[in-house]
Design a protein around this motif. Sequence first.
Motif: not given
Length: 266
Positions: A85-92
């Motif tokens: 959930d963090s990489v989906l939001s912050n990174n992607i």
Amino acid sequence: MDEPVLLTGAGGRVGRAILAGIGEAYDWRLLDREPLAEEHLPSGVGADDVVVADVTDEEGVREAVAGVGAVVHLAGDPRPNAPWDSVLSNNIDGTQTVLAAAAEAGVDRVVFASSNHAVGAYETDDRTPDMYRKDDEFRLNGTELPRPSNLYGVSKAAGETLGRYYHDHHDVSVACVRIGNLTKGHPPKEYERGQAMWLSHRDCAHLFDRCLRADYDYEIVYGISDNDRKYYSIERARDVLGYDPQDNSADYTFGGEPKGEVESRQ
Ligand SMILES: NC(=O)C1=CN([C@@H]2O[C@H](COP(=O)(O)OP(=O)(O)OC[C@H]3O[C@@H](n4cnc5c(N)ncnc54)[C@H](O)[C@@H]3O)[C@@H](O)[C@H]2O)C=CC1
Ligand SMILES: O=C1O[C@H](COP(=O)(O)O)[C@@H](O)[C@H](O)[C@H]1O
């Protein structure tokens, strides 16, 4: 470059290394979701040049890119074990938001902080630890397909692909830098993988400087110092960007001491 450069994630480790090295060379606009400590701001950067916003905030990012000539996009979750959930939001999502805003505003170039973890699964059991050592000839050169180590690496591969899309369809020049291991002052101590992919602070600042000055279309390069132990080729960065790294983890002991200092004590 006459126009400001937007640096996202400016308050983090990579952002601070860039600003320490080339902070005086550009007119910066700095973005981070956390307020930036004044002592980390280059001279000439005032409160008006600092944007406190999340890179997933479309309106905030649109305002931040207005009038800039280039974007260096670092903001994101850097943890190799970051949850989806963090990489989906912050990174992607964050990277798509930045690239879309840059394309809409007609920004010439975006430099994207990708990672060694986009290709970490090339480090197979049969290749390691030999591939981390000086005499091993295995090299990745940036033309290989992603093989992520983790979901964080998946998010970095997605960022590279988003960059490809915005280059092909919106004519933004995009450089994706697969950063190795940025460590200040010395290579990571007693860590073969880290010493093979060490990126010193001065080489980091110089590499991002080259990404802001060189001419290119779409590039994936490795961001490491000129380490004897390397398994990432830096030839593409040298050829296309004019990268000329000064540091080498082989100049330090395995424990991270400069060899010159150790020899002078003997
Ligand atoms: N430090 C390293 O050795 C490496 C770093 N990278 C990449 O470089 C970039 C920067 O990494 P570091 O400086 O080490 O991380 P860091 O955690 O020190 O800095 C990241 C900065 O981005 C900000 N940030 C995070 N999410 C944000 C969001 N959604 N919106 C706005 N700001 C946000 C944080 O507040 C922080 O100041 C990351 O994208 C990371 O994946 C890649 C490979 C190696
Ligand atoms: O992408 C990143 O890679 C470095 C090196 O990875 P490691 O698993 O060998 O530590 C990491 O230190 C950094 O936090 C991360 O953003």
